[in-house]
Scaffold this motif. Structure first.
Motif, PDB file in Angstrom:
ATOM      1  N   THR A 522      -9.477 -12.581  46.339  1.00  0.00           N
ATOM      2  CA  THR A 522      -9.763 -12.831  44.795  1.00  0.00           C
ATOM      3  C   THR A 522      -9.022 -12.486  43.353  1.00  0.00           C
ATOM      4  O   THR A 522      -9.247 -12.834  41.827  1.00  0.00           O
ATOM      5  N   LEU A 523      -8.614 -11.079  43.573  1.00  0.00           N
ATOM      6  CA  LEU A 523      -8.363 -10.306  42.134  1.00  0.00           C
ATOM      7  C   LEU A 523      -7.140 -10.807  41.840  1.00  0.00           C
ATOM      8  O   LEU A 523      -5.804 -11.135  42.717  1.00  0.00           O
ATOM      9  N   THR A 524      -6.578 -11.464  40.386  1.00  0.00           N
ATOM     10  CA  THR A 524      -5.565 -11.304  40.084  1.00  0.00           C
ATOM     11  C   THR A 524      -5.166 -10.332  39.205  1.00  0.00           C
ATOM     12  O   THR A 524      -3.940 -11.184  38.646  1.00  0.00           O
ATOM     13  N   GLN A 525      -5.913 -10.000  38.753  1.00  0.00           N
ATOM     14  CA  GLN A 525      -5.481  -8.633  37.920  1.00  0.00           C
ATOM     15  C   GLN A 525      -5.033  -7.011  38.246  1.00  0.00           C
ATOM     16  O   GLN A 525      -6.329  -6.892  38.443  1.00  0.00           O
ATOM     17  N   SER A 526      -4.753  -5.760  37.501  1.00  0.00           N
ATOM     18  CA  SER A 526      -4.505  -4.684  38.463  1.00  0.00           C
ATOM     19  C   SER A 526      -3.151  -3.903  37.695  1.00  0.00           C
ATOM     20  O   SER A 526      -2.084  -4.187  38.404  1.00  0.00           O
ATOM     21  N   GLY A 527      -3.828  -3.246  36.438  1.00  0.00           N
ATOM     22  CA  GLY A 527      -2.910  -2.363  36.268  1.00  0.00           C
ATOM     23  C   GLY A 527      -2.562  -3.108  34.853  1.00  0.00           C
ATOM     24  O   GLY A 527      -2.754  -4.516  34.468  1.00  0.00           O
ATOM     25  N   VAL A 528      -1.204  -2.208  34.210  1.00  0.00           N
ATOM     26  CA  VAL A 528      -0.576  -2.971  32.520  1.00  0.00           C
ATOM     27  C   VAL A 528       0.005  -2.047  32.145  1.00  0.00           C
ATOM     28  O   VAL A 528       1.351  -1.037  33.111  1.00  0.00           O
ATOM     29  N   ALA A 529       1.117  -2.285  31.783  1.00  0.00           N
ATOM     30  CA  ALA A 529       2.853  -1.989  31.135  1.00  0.00           C
ATOM     31  C   ALA A 529       1.984  -0.642  30.272  1.00  0.00           C
ATOM     32  O   ALA A 529       1.640  -0.574  29.676  1.00  0.00           O
ATOM     33  N   ALA A 530       3.587   0.080  29.752  1.00  0.00           N
ATOM     34  CA  ALA A 530       3.145   1.139  28.816  1.00  0.00           C
ATOM     35  C   ALA A 530       4.668   0.829  28.710  1.00  0.00           C
ATOM     36  O   ALA A 530       5.600   0.954  28.896  1.00  0.00           O
ATOM     37  N   VAL A 531       4.420   1.641  26.403  1.00  0.00           N
ATOM     38  CA  VAL A 531       5.827   2.163  26.459  1.00  0.00           C
ATOM     39  C   VAL A 531       5.970   3.664  25.759  1.00  0.00           C
ATOM     40  O   VAL A 531       4.533   3.721  24.970  1.00  0.00           O
ATOM     41  N   ILE A 543       0.139  -3.406  28.123  1.00  0.00           N
ATOM     42  CA  ILE A 543       1.107  -4.631  27.808  1.00  0.00           C
ATOM     43  C   ILE A 543       0.457  -5.067  28.982  1.00  0.00           C
ATOM     44  O   ILE A 543       0.561  -5.002  30.211  1.00  0.00           O
ATOM     45  N   ALA A 544       0.722  -6.454  28.667  1.00  0.00           N
ATOM     46  CA  ALA A 544       0.460  -7.900  30.019  1.00  0.00           C
ATOM     47  C   ALA A 544      -0.875  -7.328  30.837  1.00  0.00           C
ATOM     48  O   ALA A 544      -0.529  -7.764  32.069  1.00  0.00           O
ATOM     49  N   LYS A 545      -1.423  -7.090  29.822  1.00  0.00           N
ATOM     50  CA  LYS A 545      -3.237  -6.581  30.601  1.00  0.00           C
ATOM     51  C   LYS A 545      -3.170  -8.677  30.848  1.00  0.00           C
ATOM     52  O   LYS A 545      -3.983  -9.337  29.319  1.00  0.00           O
ATOM     53  N   GLY A 546      -4.716  -8.429  31.514  1.00  0.00           N
ATOM     54  CA  GLY A 546      -4.461 -10.255  32.594  1.00  0.00           C
ATOM     55  C   GLY A 546      -3.826 -10.747  33.149  1.00  0.00           C
ATOM     56  O   GLY A 546      -4.123 -11.700  33.999  1.00  0.00           O
ATOM     57  N   ILE A 547      -2.408 -10.694  32.821  1.00  0.00           N
ATOM     58  CA  ILE A 547      -1.392 -11.325  33.855  1.00  0.00           C
ATOM     59  C   ILE A 547      -0.632 -10.023  35.456  1.00  0.00           C
ATOM     60  O   ILE A 547      -0.470 -10.885  35.834  1.00  0.00           O
ATOM     61  N   ALA A 548      -0.166  -8.982  34.782  1.00  0.00           N
ATOM     62  CA  ALA A 548       0.110  -7.988  35.429  1.00  0.00           C
ATOM     63  C   ALA A 548      -1.021  -7.741  36.222  1.00  0.00           C
ATOM     64  O   ALA A 548      -2.189  -7.802  36.540  1.00  0.00           O
TER      65      ALA A 548
END
Length: 667
Positions: A522-531, A543-548
């Motif tokens: 049921t998990l749909t999100q884990s991790g993010v991007a960074a610059v 970055i992209a928290k909630g989508i990634a």
């Protein structure tokens, strides 16, 4: 009118048989044409026949008029390395003037006897070439024009004016909205075919800020997420349901029954040994290369596996490598993230401790490469602007350096603090940036002084890494913090310790990832991007928290915008980069512009932009549960590997390939 520019690379492309964008009309034989709209002839339209080459102005070959039945004739003499295309403007349909109607067909070497120009050929010709238009001119490098023109046949048959064979195969027709989106787009274009539908035509042009139907289609192709609801409502209102048949009787069948998320068009390509692809790369001729985790048709997963070879696709999407095995001949046994391109060679780092080297000309095996000391299992490959090649020794915790791209001179280098090196990118200062699949550090070192390394603390578990033209570095991170905190609701699979030791093999690491996926349905999100800035500071890390959801591959397009292969999210994330002026209004650095999904996009590792601005993505896994299955079911035992690769047309700003150092805009 449409113009184009190109530079002469075509003789080589043609010799390789990879669908060079030229018209082979058997010595200039007559070509019979038909111009129609929704099956009705378009009369007295002006048809301009153009020929383009990279680096040159387009040449107007002929100007014709369609007859009362929509027919026309022309003769075209073959010219290697050129792109020919037909633009039909105005005319009348059923006696009514259609002055806003402009349609297009881009030809290729398969168009030998007849050609059709209609609403479907316009859509099919625009999307693969969408980023090559400047106003009403078709421009681009030789490789860009070759890619754009030779991809058209995947969507549409230029001879019959119907869907292309690739779109009609079961891998595409039954697994994506591409065909029904094309029909809806075609029907929207057709609103400008008759004065009785002038209100609908006006709405279409207003929504797309265009002055004719060709410009409208280009606008939608470039920003397929823009005004989607309004465009779909325009289709519904102008093609109403006939109560007697319960169908939209005047619309093309089949059509969308639900509003789409966007109007992007994606095609899945397969063959040539393309199963469970990891990293994608392009050479200077527009060919795509990738190493395969596993061999097609085998029962391979992370428990037992037969490694795949190297796959090679031409600019038009034709598989050039052999089926099932791909290229090999060097004793290679599977490739993960380790695919790279230098000036002359394709490189792969493998699961069985070898570096494979192949000729870009014909795929001939040249290696394995010579390395001065033993190495472990390998991952990322990076090529510097000066031609140096760097490869990550993932299980041995080293870097391998090939000065000048000489595959006989490999040197194993120890870097202070380096653990599980994974992705490799080289910036304009010739600094090597390395991600880690195990710890929370990005390692950076000058290529000529590896002992002067710097560690940058980020989140635990980084994968893809890419450098934009401003020197900023973008990374994908699979957790939310340096300690590896999971997303809310995530759980660690049974039997895996909270702080496990570094895996001894890459497959052990893959197994842990697959078990996490299966145990968190049921998990749909884990991790993010960074610059990270050029002075080694983390600029933004959410970055992209909630989508990634386990973001993996990272690539930069020609506008410095960022694309991420969202592994378990099975999507392609488009992010505003360091130059917000190139982003949609209201978007700033780090904002998600759109998240692309399609049934043909599976568990995805990588994304990469071609010279024409099309986005290619790697289907790495197909069925996550089968990947770790120790007691295979005969019906599903061949399901672990992701099937082929996917091209999403016209959504990214073109780049200059191959990637050597930071992203490069086209010359």
């Amino acid at each position: 009118m449409l113009l184009a520019r190109s530079t002469p690379l075509a003789l080589l492309l043609s010799a390789l048989g990879i669908g060079v964008a030229s018209c082979s009309f058997g010595g200039g034989n007559a070509l019979s044409g038909k111009l129609s709209l929704m099956g009705e002839p378009v009369q007295q339209a002006t048809i301009n026949v153009w020929r383009s080459r990279g680096g040159e102005d387009a040449k107007l070959l002929q100007t014709l008029k369609s007859k009362s039945d929509g027919s026309f004739k022309l003769a075209l003499k073959p010219e290697k390395g050129s792109v020919d295309y037909l633009v039909a403007e105005g005319g009348s349909v059923n006696g009514e003037t259609a002055d806003k109607l402009t349609m297009l067909t881009v030809l290729d070497q398969n168009t030998t006897e007849s050609v059709h120009i209609n609403e479907l050929t316009t859509v099919g010709s625009v999307w693969p070439n969408a980023q090559l238009f400047e106003g009403d001119q078709l421009t681009g490098s030789t490789s860009a024009l070759a890619i754009g023109s030779s991809q058209v046949h995947n969507l549409v048959n230029q001879t019959s004016g119907t869907f292309g064979d690739t779109l009609l195969n079961s891998a595409n027709l039954l697994n994506s909205e591409t065909a029904v989106r094309m029909n809806v787009l075609s029907n929207l274009l057709a609103l400008c075919g008759q004065t009785s539908q002038s209100t609908g035509c006006t709405s279409l042009l207003s929504l797309t800020r265009a002055d004719n139907t060709l410009a409208a289609m280009i606008s939608i192709a470039r920003q397929p997420w823009n005004n989607v609801a309004a465009l779909y409502q325009l289709f519904e209102s102008n093609y109403p349901v006939d109560q007697a048949t319960q169908l939209r009787s005047s619309a093309s069948l089949p059509y969308l029954l639900f509003q789409p998320d966007n109007f992007s068009l994606s095609i899945r390509l397969d063959g040539g040994g393309a199963l469970a692809l990891g990293k994608l790369m392009f050479d200077h001729k527009g060919n795509a290369w990738s190493g395969a985790n596993w061999m097609p048709g085998s029962q391979s997963g992370v428990v037992n596996s037969i490694g795949g070879g190297v796959t090679h696709f031409g600019p038009g999407g034709k598989a050039l490598s052999p089926p099932i095995t791909g290229y090999n001949g060097q004793g290679l046994n599977g490739t993960g993230w380790g695919t790279g391109i230098s000036e002359k060679y394709a490189w792969v780092g493998t699961f069985n401790n070898r570096v494979g080297v192949f000729s870009l000309e014909d795929g001939k095996a040249l290696g394995p490469a010579t390395i001065d000391q033993p190495v472990g299992q390998l991952q990322g490959v990076g090529t510097a602007g000066n031609g140096d090649v760097w490869i990550a020794d993932n299980t041995g915790n080293h870097m391998i350096h090939f000065p000048g791209g000489d595959y006989t001179q490999g040197k194993r280098i120890s870097i202070k603090g380096l653990q599980a090196p994974f992705g490799v990118a080289i910036d304009a200062q010739n600094r090597v940036w390395v991600s880690s699949s195990f710890n929370n550090k990005i390692t950076v070192f000058p290529a000529d002084s590896p002992e002067q390394s710097t560690a940058i603390e980020v989140n635990l578990g980084t994968r893809g890494i890419a450098v934009d033209s401003t020197g900023h570095v973008w990374i994908a991170q699979q957790t939310h913090s340096p300690e590896g905190a999971l997303a809310p609701g995530a759980k660690i699979p049974p039997g895996i310790p909270a702080n496990p030791p570094q895996p001894k093999t890459i497959m052990q690491e893959f197994a842990a990832g697959a078990e996490f996926y299966v145990d968190n349905p049921t998990l749909t999100q884990s991790g993010v991007a960074a610059v990270i800035s050029p002075d080694l500071k983390v600029v933004k890390n959410d970055i992209a928290k909630g989508i990634a959801y386990i973001p993996w591959g990272v690539t930069i397009d020609g506008n410095d915008n960022v694309w991420i292969g969202n592994l378990y999210g099975q999507s392609l994330i488009h992010i505003c980069g360091m130059q917000p002026s190139t982003c949609p209004e209201g978007k700033s650095t780090g904002d998600v512009i759109h998240n692309y999904q399609s049934g043909v996009i599976q568990i995805t590792t990588d994304v990469i932009v071609d010279d024409a601005g099309n986005l290619w993505s790697a289907n790495n896994w197909f069925d996550g549960e089968v990947v770790i299955n120790k007691t295979p079911n005969a019906r599903t035992s061949t399901f672990p590997g992701g099937q082929g690769l996917v091209v999403t047309y016209g959504v990214a700003a073109p780049v200059q390939n191959p990637l050597m150092g930071p992203v490069r805009k086209p010359d």
